[in-house]
Design a protein around this motif. Structure first.
Motif, PDB file in Angstrom:
ATOM      1  N   ALA A  15      14.735  31.742  61.400  1.00  0.00           N
ATOM      2  CA  ALA A  15      14.113  31.335  60.131  1.00  0.00           C
ATOM      3  C   ALA A  15      13.127  30.184  60.340  1.00  0.00           C
ATOM      4  N   GLU A  16      13.493  29.218  61.206  1.00  0.00           N
ATOM      5  CA  GLU A  16      12.600  28.090  61.487  1.00  0.00           C
ATOM      6  C   GLU A  16      11.275  28.560  62.068  1.00  0.00           C
ATOM      7  N   HIS A  17      11.304  29.644  62.822  1.00  0.00           N
ATOM      8  CA  HIS A  17      10.080  30.191  63.409  1.00  0.00           C
ATOM      9  C   HIS A  17       9.366  31.159  62.473  1.00  0.00           C
ATOM     10  N   GLY A  18      10.032  31.503  61.364  1.00  0.00           N
ATOM     11  CA  GLY A  18       9.425  32.409  60.398  1.00  0.00           C
ATOM     12  C   GLY A  18       9.343  33.846  60.882  1.00  0.00           C
ATOM     13  N   SER A  28      10.836  37.762  61.479  1.00  0.00           N
ATOM     14  CA  SER A  28      11.763  38.792  61.022  1.00  0.00           C
ATOM     15  C   SER A  28      12.611  39.217  62.222  1.00  0.00           C
ATOM     16  N   LEU A  29      13.653  39.986  61.960  1.00  0.00           N
ATOM     17  CA  LEU A  29      14.454  40.518  63.076  1.00  0.00           C
ATOM     18  C   LEU A  29      13.586  41.367  63.994  1.00  0.00           C
ATOM     19  N   GLY A  30      12.671  42.145  63.407  1.00  0.00           N
ATOM     20  CA  GLY A  30      11.769  42.979  64.205  1.00  0.00           C
ATOM     21  C   GLY A  30      10.880  42.160  65.128  1.00  0.00           C
ATOM     22  N   GLU A  31      10.335  41.050  64.594  1.00  0.00           N
ATOM     23  CA  GLU A  31       9.477  40.195  65.425  1.00  0.00           C
ATOM     24  C   GLU A  31      10.273  39.571  66.560  1.00  0.00           C
ATOM     25  N   LEU A  32      11.494  39.110  66.264  1.00  0.00           N
ATOM     26  CA  LEU A  32      12.319  38.518  67.320  1.00  0.00           C
ATOM     27  C   LEU A  32      12.700  39.575  68.353  1.00  0.00           C
ATOM     28  N   ALA A  33      13.002  40.789  67.898  1.00  0.00           N
ATOM     29  CA  ALA A  33      13.340  41.876  68.824  1.00  0.00           C
ATOM     30  C   ALA A  33      12.176  42.139  69.773  1.00  0.00           C
ATOM     31  N   GLU A  34      10.970  42.147  69.233  1.00  0.00           N
ATOM     32  CA  GLU A  34       9.778  42.381  70.059  1.00  0.00           C
ATOM     33  C   GLU A  34       9.580  41.262  71.083  1.00  0.00           C
ATOM     34  N   ARG A  35       9.778  40.025  70.673  1.00  0.00           N
ATOM     35  CA  ARG A  35       9.582  38.874  71.561  1.00  0.00           C
ATOM     36  C   ARG A  35      10.662  38.770  72.637  1.00  0.00           C
ATOM     37  N   SER A  36      11.898  39.158  72.276  1.00  0.00           N
ATOM     38  CA  SER A  36      13.022  38.949  73.192  1.00  0.00           C
ATOM     39  C   SER A  36      13.414  40.173  74.008  1.00  0.00           C
ATOM     40  N   GLY A  37      13.028  41.356  73.551  1.00  0.00           N
ATOM     41  CA  GLY A  37      13.449  42.569  74.225  1.00  0.00           C
ATOM     42  C   GLY A  37      14.883  42.956  73.892  1.00  0.00           C
ATOM     43  N   VAL A  38      15.431  42.396  72.813  1.00  0.00           N
ATOM     44  CA  VAL A  38      16.787  42.697  72.351  1.00  0.00           C
ATOM     45  C   VAL A  38      16.653  43.499  71.057  1.00  0.00           C
ATOM     46  N   SER A  39      17.461  44.524  70.899  1.00  0.00           N
ATOM     47  CA  SER A  39      17.334  45.378  69.717  1.00  0.00           C
ATOM     48  C   SER A  39      17.611  44.612  68.427  1.00  0.00           C
ATOM     49  N   ARG A  40      16.990  45.082  67.347  1.00  0.00           N
ATOM     50  CA  ARG A  40      17.195  44.462  66.026  1.00  0.00           C
ATOM     51  C   ARG A  40      18.658  44.501  65.635  1.00  0.00           C
ATOM     52  N   SER A  41      19.319  45.618  65.888  1.00  0.00           N
ATOM     53  CA  SER A  41      20.721  45.737  65.471  1.00  0.00           C
ATOM     54  C   SER A  41      21.601  44.752  66.232  1.00  0.00           C
ATOM     55  N   THR A  42      21.345  44.552  67.520  1.00  0.00           N
ATOM     56  CA  THR A  42      22.131  43.591  68.302  1.00  0.00           C
ATOM     57  C   THR A  42      21.878  42.176  67.795  1.00  0.00           C
TER      58      THR A  42
END
Length: 192
Positions: A24-27, A29-43
């Motif tokens: 949230a601090e970075h603004g 979405s789960l999708g954006e974090l998944a893309e940046r980290s290589g970890v699935s949205r569901s995980t």
């Protein structure tokens, strides 16, 4: 492993909350974090809800994205703050030159965003800060005794006993004791 009544590990619960706060601090979405980290949205979603205990590999990926070490992240969630802060454990600090006395009623803790400070300014005390310690810091200033002049964003506020000023601090501020007996006020600080 200690568990809460629902079977979850309290550290995993606090870790999930912290991971959600960081996103949230970075603004993101789960999708954006998944893309940046290589970890699935569901995980990611399950980790934030403490439905799974994150692996070291998962935490390492998230730490890399958030620019912190795993030790830093874990230190933010390992120890819960004590719910009671005894008066004898509240740190007190005094600036003799300015006539400012500060008592940390509810000291800062990495697991909490807010803190309470009791402040006293002697008669005639005038303190100017050239910048906030954290840009956008939320402050609530409640005058308990006396009067206080606060200047923020080029606007001066005169506060008497019982008055409360709510603001976010973006630039310089100035606090002046405006009563012959000095002023005592409570400052609630909330990190953005």
């Amino acid at each position: 492993m200690r568990t809460d009544g629902d079977g979850t590990d309290p550290v995993d619960t606090r870790l999930g909350v912290r991971l959600a706060e960081l996103r949230a601090e970075h603004g993101w979405s789960l999708g954006e974090l998944a893309e940046r980290s290589g970890v699935s949205r569901s995980t990611l979603s399950r980790a934030e809800r403490a439905e799974i205990s994150p692996t070291a590999s998962l935490l390492n990926r998230l730490c890399a994205v958030y620019g912190r070490t795993m030790s830093q992240l874990l230190s933010e969630v390992e120890a819960e703050p004590s719910p009671v802060v005894r008066a004898t454990d509240q740190p007190r600090w005094q600036d003799q030159a300015s006539g400012f006395v500060r008592r940390s009623v509810s000291p800062p803790h990495s697991a909490l965003r807010g803190e309470l400070v009791e402040a006293r300014l002697s008669p005639g005390a005038d303190i100017a800060y050239d910048r906030p310690p954290v840009t956008g810091l939320e402050q609530h200033i409640w005058v308990l005794e006396g009067a206080l002049d606060v200047t923020a964003q080029d606007t001066e506020h005169h506060l008497g006993t019982g008055d409360c000023l709510r603001m976010r601090v973006w630039g310089p501020t100035r606090f002046r004791s405006a009563a012959p007996e000095g002023v005592r006020y409570l400052l609630a600080v909330v990190r953005p």
